[in-house]
Every structure is written in structure tokens, then in C-alpha cells.
Design a protein around this motif. Structure first.
Motif, short mmCIF file in Angstrom:
data_model
loop_
_atom_site.label_atom_id
_atom_site.label_comp_id
_atom_site.label_asym_id
_atom_site.label_seq_id
_atom_site.Cartn_x
_atom_site.Cartn_y
_atom_site.Cartn_z
N MET A 1 0.84 -1.19 0.00
CA MET A 1 0.00 0.00 0.00
C MET A 1 0.87 1.24 0.00
N LYS A 2 0.51 2.19 -0.82
CA LYS A 2 1.26 3.43 -0.93
C LYS A 2 1.01 4.30 0.32
N LYS A 3 2.08 4.91 0.83
CA LYS A 3 1.96 5.84 1.94
C LYS A 3 1.58 7.21 1.37
N THR A 4 0.40 7.70 1.73
CA THR A 4 -0.13 8.90 1.10
C THR A 4 -0.63 9.88 2.15
N VAL A 5 -0.27 11.15 1.97
CA VAL A 5 -0.82 12.24 2.78
C VAL A 5 -1.50 13.22 1.85
N ILE A 6 -2.77 13.52 2.12
CA ILE A 6 -3.54 14.46 1.34
C ILE A 6 -3.71 15.75 2.14
N PHE A 7 -3.31 16.87 1.56
CA PHE A 7 -3.36 18.17 2.23
C PHE A 7 -4.52 19.01 1.73
N PHE A 260 4.12 17.78 -4.87
CA PHE A 260 2.83 17.10 -4.95
C PHE A 260 2.71 16.33 -6.25
N SER A 261 2.18 15.11 -6.14
CA SER A 261 1.98 14.25 -7.30
C SER A 261 0.74 14.71 -8.06
N ALA A 262 0.89 14.97 -9.37
CA ALA A 262 -0.19 15.53 -10.17
C ALA A 262 -1.44 14.65 -10.12
N GLU A 263 -1.28 13.33 -10.12
CA GLU A 263 -2.45 12.45 -10.14
C GLU A 263 -3.18 12.43 -8.80
N HIS A 264 -2.57 13.02 -7.78
CA HIS A 264 -3.19 13.05 -6.46
C HIS A 264 -3.66 14.46 -6.09
N ILE A 265 -3.90 15.30 -7.05
CA ILE A 265 -4.39 16.66 -6.82
C ILE A 265 -5.85 16.74 -7.26
N PRO A 292 -16.86 12.58 1.27
CA PRO A 292 -15.50 12.00 1.24
C PRO A 292 -14.91 11.89 -0.16
N PHE A 293 -15.73 12.09 -1.21
CA PHE A 293 -15.24 11.86 -2.57
C PHE A 293 -13.94 12.60 -2.88
N PRO A 294 -13.81 13.91 -2.60
CA PRO A 294 -12.55 14.58 -2.98
C PRO A 294 -11.32 13.97 -2.33
N PHE A 295 -11.46 13.57 -1.06
CA PHE A 295 -10.32 12.95 -0.36
C PHE A 295 -9.99 11.59 -0.97
N LEU A 296 -11.04 10.80 -1.24
CA LEU A 296 -10.80 9.47 -1.80
C LEU A 296 -10.22 9.55 -3.20
N ARG A 297 -10.72 10.49 -4.03
CA ARG A 297 -10.17 10.63 -5.37
C ARG A 297 -8.72 11.10 -5.31
N ALA A 299 -6.57 10.45 -2.90
CA ALA A 299 -5.74 9.35 -2.41
C ALA A 299 -5.67 8.21 -3.42
N PHE A 300 -6.79 7.95 -4.09
CA PHE A 300 -6.89 6.84 -5.05
C PHE A 300 -7.46 7.39 -6.36
N PRO A 301 -6.60 7.78 -7.31
CA PRO A 301 -7.05 8.48 -8.52
C PRO A 301 -8.11 7.74 -9.31
N GLU A 302 -8.21 6.42 -9.16
CA GLU A 302 -9.21 5.67 -9.91
C GLU A 302 -10.54 5.56 -9.17
N TYR A 303 -10.61 6.15 -7.99
CA TYR A 303 -11.82 6.01 -7.18
C TYR A 303 -13.01 6.69 -7.86
N MET A 304 -14.17 6.01 -7.81
CA MET A 304 -15.41 6.55 -8.35
C MET A 304 -16.48 6.54 -7.24
N PRO A 305 -17.41 7.51 -7.29
CA PRO A 305 -18.48 7.52 -6.27
C PRO A 305 -19.19 6.17 -6.20
N GLY A 306 -19.33 5.67 -4.99
CA GLY A 306 -19.99 4.39 -4.80
C GLY A 306 -19.04 3.22 -4.67
#
Length: 782
Positions: A1-7, A260-265, A292-297, A299-306
């Protein structure tokens, strides 16, 4: 699992002040411009030309207390904050005109509607004062936060204005969109707004608040913070209510964007696009914070609502508002809340009440905290008073360090867990037992070498998986249901129900002493000084003396007297005083014993070694079938001196009840301390005696292990001349350095003094181990 911090940005990295100024300027223009409401009858409206003027105009209509009150209630987006204030002003202004029903629903984007409102205001001469708003104490809004609070504004309007139609002030209504565009005019200024929107602002001459943005902290501190997190292996992302251009521009200007990683913005731009797609699918949904969607997206760029939520604690969120806390928790993230965005007492209280996982002064404290979050020592400490948080951190640790996505976890904190923790977890319907040893101030990496013990003849549980990475050791076992010796000994000595009798426990000890002696004799082999130096058992003795633990526990510290808590004696003094214990003057001072131990326990010494567990105290021993020991947790197993191998179980199984149960033992322990500073002497009188079962274990160990062991070593020519000094020096380390005797939160002062008494008496030749009897045995068998 990737270690990720979202600011989050505003209130964490970037200052929100210019956003707040922008929101106030929107309200100011609506109130005073001849294009809109013109409450004071101006003939023209000229925008301010300096940042100081901008701030003054803004503060006059939108004071910080009102802003903080809204943000404390999770109105997170600056557009929403501005719109909430707009609604409150609109309701207040309409309530002061005669025919407000004709002006409902509002159409602030329509010039004709504004003209009708101006006409009525010209006759009403309304009062405009932010103190009149008091929105957060209104019963209609009390207790509501975030989007729920915004939705209540329509109800507030109907109650105040006695109008019936609904939806006039809805989120994303035409009025909301108009306020957003007006906000952008002020924030971007003429040139950038025209570039971004393809038209000039309706009111030109706006200098653009974006040009005056400042970082929340000095850029050098922010850069050092982000660099530290990168060094720890973290991927950094952003989750902000700002639009993409507005989020990235200041970070680029500060030289921070590259961290900051572009895919995690994720900005408002990405959220709005996701909402648009949902609307096209017939699923209208607001996805902005605190959803929670913005945080999940992020942290996980492929995340979709639901999509299913990740395991709890899979990523970290750094925010400053209750909205951030709610959104992070809804996404099963850990929330590290910083107080830099909560600038009023009310906001700070509400932020604390939102229950972030960790509360920090500012973002510069994040790197140190995440080190603790991923440190097994933190989990070991938290297990006793914040077990749920400790379990969540451990679930995260398993995913990060061992790639284990466990379904549930349970820590089982026990008194024996002084430097360890254990428990159970379930994955895929199977249950496993785990255990680790946490060595504070450790120098050597521990080695869980159960195979070595098994091959030598020990009855030992073989782990199904072991992690031996330095500082991150963990052993996973099949679940064993046999009772633990530690629990049975304690139950027996406190006259509680127990799964074995006194006689069974003593017989099991005798059997194991005889088997242990046989294993020693079968595995004996000489080693060089270099080989012996690498033995892990030295972590328990010499490295605790010299590797930092002695210093961190006691240097510059004091211990109060049991009956005179106002009087303290320093550790430095304790080391120089002579000790008289129960009328017996001790030959060596505590300082003498420590210095001797540093010498005789020095690891780089050649000699005879055996295969040993190293830490076979009763907390690491099951009683299998009521008759024999079954070992686990071989954290210090290896090839080392048998004189050291016997020490930890000798002390902890017999003399250490006070260490595990300090507050239960203290009332039954009579101990007096008298300090004679002139004579440099400490007199100790105590009547703490061993319970019968522990006395029996001691006698069994003397007769069936210690005596024959010394005799055998002597017959082999492998018994060092200073064997007594070696064993007593190792015994000194057990009470002195297993835990901090000066830790008043953990131990009552009386128990601290009892521990010191054991350290001084066990450290030198006393009657406790009957050394004369042992020596006589050695001489006779030689």
C-alpha cells in the motif's frame, strides 16, 4: 500500500485571508454598487486600489468572527462561505422593505430584479450591519453544519419573510452561481478573469486578490516539512475547494508544487466534473467537502463515487476545519487537524469536538507525527488507554509493512506487555495471533528465530510469517488456546480461579529446567568475540545500559520519597549513596554497579555459547496440556552465553510482580526510606516477600537449573572467573532498565523505590540467589 498524505490548502499551507477579503468585497459590491442594491444611494462605485483598502472594505461587511463561525460549522468552500453570508444579508435586507414578497424568489443575477429591490430600499433606508445577522445563534440554524446548514437558509428565509416558495436560496441555484462569478471577478482581477472567463468583469477596475496571496507559514518551513515527508517515503496530494488554476498558482509561486503528485491533486474543477457526470447518469449528488469523494479521489485516482471504502487509515488527511475532519472520517482516513485555520476560540472548540484523530499546532508538526503513527512503539503505548486508535494504527501498519488487508483486529493489552503488544486478527475467515517486541532506544535489530530454537529441541510455536525489518519486527502465529503461564501464576498468587494447580506449575518448571539444561549441553559451542558481540541477547542488558535507555530514563531526573512527596532525590545522588537494605549494608553503590555492569557485560568477549530463547519470561510461555512449556515470541533467540540466557526468566518470573501490577502491589508493600545526606547513606526497610508459588519456582530453578548449569560450565572449563559479577550485573539491568522507575504516571513512588531496591540488591552478591550455596555446589562437583 502506498503511503499517502492528502493536504487541504487554505488554513494548512496557504493563507485564506485574501479569500476572506474577496468574499467581503463581493458582499460590499452587492450592498453598495448602483448596479445592485445600492443601500446608501451612491451615484458610482469605484473598486479599491490597494490591498489595504480591499481588506478594510471587506472587514466592514464580513468580519472574521462571522467567517470563522461559518467555517467552524463545516461551511468549507470559500464560495459557499461567501454565499451563506450573501443569503443572510439578503434575508435581512428584504425583511426591511415593505413588499418583499414581490421580490421572492430572489434573482440577483437579473438587472430588473435588482432595480426593483433598489427602488424599495431607497424608500426603506435599511440598516446594514453584520452584527444584525447573528446567523449561528438562530434556532433555525442551530446544530446544523455543512450543506445541511446551507439548506436551512431557505427555511430561515421563509420564516423571516413569510414567503411560501421553496428553492430560492438553494445550493448551485442561479444566485449561488452569480455569487461565485462575482467572487472570481474580485479574486482574479480584470486581466486573469477576462483570460479565464472570456469576458471582462461587469465592474472593472478590480486589482485581483490572488496577487496578494501569502503562504500560511514561511516558505522555508513549508518546504522543509514537505521534504521530510518525501524522505519518509510519502506521496503527497491535495484536496481543496479551490479551482484548479487558483490552487496551483500560489503553490507554483512558492516553489512547492513539485512536492505534490499531479495524479493526487483534486480541486473544485475535478469535483464539478464528477458531479456533472453523475447528473448525466440521473444521479444528482453534491460531492464537495465534507463528502468523502474529494479525499478518496485524491488518495486513489481511480476512485469513483460508490466504490468500496479502503481499509481504515489507508491514507492521511491534513486539514483545518470540521469539514475536513468529517470528510476524512467518512472516507476512512486518519485526520490530522492543524489549528492554524481555527483562529477563534469557538472555532478551536468545534474543531476539537469534531474528534480528529490527531490535533496539531501547525503543518510543520506533521512529519514527526507520521513517524509516530507508523511506529510500533506508539501502538504499544496507546494500547492501554486508547486501544481503538491503537488497533486502527496497527491495521494501517499491517497494510503498509506486510501488505495484509485484515478484516478485523483486536489488541489484548496485558500487564506483562511492558515492551511489547499482541493480539488477534482475522483475514479471509481465518484467525491469527500476532506479537512484537518494541525496544525503546534499541541498538541491535531483534531476530525472531523460532526455527533455530525448534531445531535445538525447544518446544516452540513456529510462526506462519515473520517480519524482521529493523524497527519493524512482527511475528504471526496460528492461534494457540493453551493458557499462558503469566496469567496462571498471577491467578494463583491472588487466589483467583486457575487452570492448573500449584504442584502442576512447579512440576512444569522442573521439567523445563531439566530440558533446558540438556539443550544447553547439546548445543554448546565456542564463539569468537566478534560472533558473540552480534548476539541479540545483549540488547536486553549491555545495550540498554549504553545505548541510550539508561540516559533517557534517569539523567537529570528525580524520584520523590514515598512518604515525603515534596522531597526528591536525584538519580545522580542515588548513584553515589551507600545503601543499607533491611539492616544489611550493601558493598557497592548503584553507581559502582552500573559501571561494573558496563564492563563485565561488554559483548565482545569470546566464550562458550548455547542456543537460547533469551527472553523466556512467563508472558512468552504457554502451558501445553497442563505439563510442559510451549514457547513463543523468540524476539532475542540466538546463540549466546547461558549465564545471560537464564537471567530474564529468573528475574521476571520470580521477582517482578511489582513491575507488572504496581498499583495493586503498592497497598500491600511496607517500605520506608531514610536518606542521610551527611553520611551519604540510604536506609531501606521493606517487608515485600515472595508469594509461595514464586518462592517454589525460585527453589526449583536453583536446584534443577542454576546449580547443575554452573557445575557443568565449570567442568567444561567454561565458567568465567567473574561469573557472579556477570549474572548479578545482568540482574541489575532487569529492574533498572525494563521500565522507567521514575515514571510517576506509571508507578507510584513507593514502587519506584522498591524497583531501585531490587536493582541494588540483585546487582551484588546477596542472599536472594544463595550465591554461597551455588559456589559450594560448583566446588563439590569439581
Amino acid at each position: 500500500m502506498k503511503k499517502t498524505v492528502i493536504f487541504d490548502l487554505d488554513g494548512v499551507i496557504t493563507s485564506e485571508e485574501m479569500y476572506w477579503t474577496t468574499a467581503g468585497l463581493v458582499l460590499h459590491e452587492l450592498l453598495y454598487s448602483p448596479r445592485y442594491w445600492n443601500v446608501n444611494g451612491r451615484s458610482e462605485y469605484t473598486p479599491p486600489r490597494t490591498v489595504e483598502e480591499c481588506r478594510a472594505w471587506s472587514e466592514a461587511v464580513f468580519p472574521e468572527a462571522l467567517i470563522q463561525g461559518l467555517k467552524a460549522r463545516a461551511v468549507n468552500s470559500n464560495w459557499d462561505t461567501c454565499y451563506a453570508a450573501f443569503c443572510l444579508y439578503l434575508i435581512d435586507v428584504l425583511a426591511q422593505v415593505s413588499d418583499h414578497a414581490a421580490l421572492w424568489p430572489p434573482r440577483v443575477e437579473d438587472a430588473a430584479w435588482n432595480a426593483r429591490l433598489r427602488g424599495q430600499l431607497a424608500q426603506a433606508r435599511p440598516q446594514v450591519d453584520p452584527e444584525r445577522l447573528r446567523p449561528l445563534t438562530n434556532p433555525t440554524l442551530a446544530g446544523y453544519t455543512g450543506f445541511d446548514l446551507l439548506a436551512r437558509l431557505d427555511i430561515l428565509a421563509r420564516q423571516a419573510l413569510h414567503v411560501e416558495s421553496e428553492g430560492g436560496l438553494g445550493h448551485y441555484s442561479p444566485s449561488w452561481k452569480f455569487c461565485r462569478d462575482l467572487f472570481q471577478e474580485w479574486y482574479l482581477g480584470d486581466a486573469l478573469f477576462t483570460q479565464d472567463y472570456g469576458r471582462a468583469p461587469w465592474q472593472t477596475g478590480k486589482i485581483g486578490c490572488i496577487n496578494f496571496e501569502q503562504p500560511l507559514l514561511p516558505v522555508e518551513q513549508l518546504r522543509a516539512t514537505l521534504e521530510d515527508l518525501h524522505t519518509q517515503g510519502y506521496t503527497l496530494g491535495i484536496c481543496t475547494g479551490r479551482g484548479g488554476f487558483e490552487a496551483l498558482t500560489p503553490l507554483r509561486n512558492y516553489g512547492l508544487l513539485t512536492f505534490f503528485s499531479a495524479e493526487h491533486i483534486v480541486t473544485h474543477t475535478e469535483v464539478a466534473e464528477a458531479e456533472r457526470r453523475l447528473r448525466e447518469e440521473g444521479r444528482p449528488l453534491t460531492l464537495a467537502k465534507p463528502h468523502p469523494f474529494p479525499f478518496l479521489r485524491a488518495a486513489f485516482p481511480e476512485y469513483m463515487p460508490g466504490d468500496p471504502l479502503p481499509p481504515r487509515g489507508s491514507f492521511l488527511v491534513v486539514g483545518d476545519t470540521t469539514s475536513d475532519v468529517r470528510g476524512a472520517h467518512a472516507g476512512d482516513a486518519f485526520c490530522l487537524a492543524v489549528q492554524t485555520g481555527a483562529r477563534t476560540e469557538e472555532a478551536r472548540i468545534l474543531l476539537e469536538q469534531s474528534a480528529p484523530d490527531f490535533l496539531l499546532e501547525d503543518v510543520t508538526h506533521v512529519p514527526a507525527l507520521v513517524r509516530q503513527i507508523d511506529d510500533l512503539g506508539t501502538i504499544q503505548r496507546l494500547q492501554f488507554h486508547e486501544r481503538e486508535k491503537a488497533e486502527q494504527l496497527l491495521q494501517r501498519w499491517f497494510a503498509l509493512q506486510m501488505d495484509l488487508r485484515i478484516d478485523s483486529i483486536q489488541l489484548t493489552p496485558k500487564a506483562v506487555s511492558l515492551n511489547s503488544f499482541n493480539g488477534f486478527y482475522r483475514v479471509g475467515g481465518e484467525e491469527y495471533f500476532f506479537k512484537t517486541h518494541v525496544e525503546d532506544q534499541g541498538v541491535l535489530a531483534e531476530y525472531y528465530n523460532a526455527t533455530l530454537l525448534h531445531e535445538a529441541g525447544y518446544n516452540v510455536v513456529l510462526p506462519v510469517r515473520t517480519l524482521r525489518r529493523s524497527g519493524q519486527q512482527m511475528v504471526i502465529y496460528p492461534v494457540i488456546r493453551w493458557p499462558v503461564m503469566f496469567d496462571m501464576m498471577r491467578a494463583l498468587e491472588t487466589e483467583q480461579p486457575v487452570q492448573a494447580s500449584f504442584e502442576q506449575l512447579v512440576a512444569a518448571e522442573q521439567l523445563e529446567c531439566e530440558r533446558l539444561l540438556h539443550i544447553y549441553q547439546e548445543t554448546e559451542a565456542p564463539v569468537s568475540a566478534e560472533e558473540h558481540e552480534a548476539a541479540p541477547i545483549h540488547q536486553l542488558f549491555w545495550y540498554r545500559l549504553t545505548g541510550g535507555r539508561l540516559t533517557s530514563f534517569y539523567e537529570g531526573k528525580s524520584l520523590p520519597l514515598p512518604t515525603q512527596p515534596e522531597r526528591e532525590i536525584t538519580f545522580a545522588q542515588l548513584c553515589t549513596y551507600r545503601w543499607c537494605i533491611n539492616g544489611q549494608m550493601q558493598r557497592l553503590t548503584l553507581g559502582d554497579l552500573i559501571e561494573r555492569a558496563k564492563s563485565v557485560l561488554q559483548p565482545a568477549q569470546a566464550g562458550l555459547t548455547v542456543v537460547g530463547h533469551g527472553d523466556a519470561h512467563f508472558g512468552n510461555v504457554f502451558l501445553e496440556e497442563g505439563r510442559e512449556y510451549l514457547y513463543f515470541d523468540p524476539a532475542f533467540a540466538g546463540r549466546h552465553s547461558p549465564l545471560l540466557d537464564v537471567i530474564k526468566p529468573l528475574f521476571h518470573n520470580i521477582f517482578a510482580s511489582w513491575m507488572y501490577f504496581p498499583r495493586e502491589i503498592a497497598p500491600d508493600c511496607s517500605l520506608q526510606v531514610k536518606v542521610d545526606e551527611q553520611e551519604g547513606c540510604i536506609e531501606i526497610a521493606y517487608d515485600f516477600t515472595l508469594p509461595p508459588v514464586r518462592e517454589a519456582i525460585l527453589q526449583t530453578k536453583r536446584e534443577h537449573l542454576l546449580r547443575p548449569l554452573l557445575a557443568w560450565l565449570s567442568s567444561q572449563g567454561a565458567l568465567p572467573e567473574n561469573w557472579e559479577e556477570i549474572m548479578h550485573s545482568a540482574l541489575l539491568c532487569c529492574p533498572l532498565l525494563t521500565i522507567n522507575l521514575f515514571d510517576g504516571q506509571r508507578l507510584p513512588p513507593l514502587i519506584g523505590w522498591l524497583g531501585l531496591t531490587y536493582a541494588v540488591s540483585l546487582g551484588q552478591e546477596t542472599e536472594i540467589l544463595s550465591p554461597r550455596l551455588l559456589v559450594e555446589t560448583v566446588e563439590q562437583e569439581c
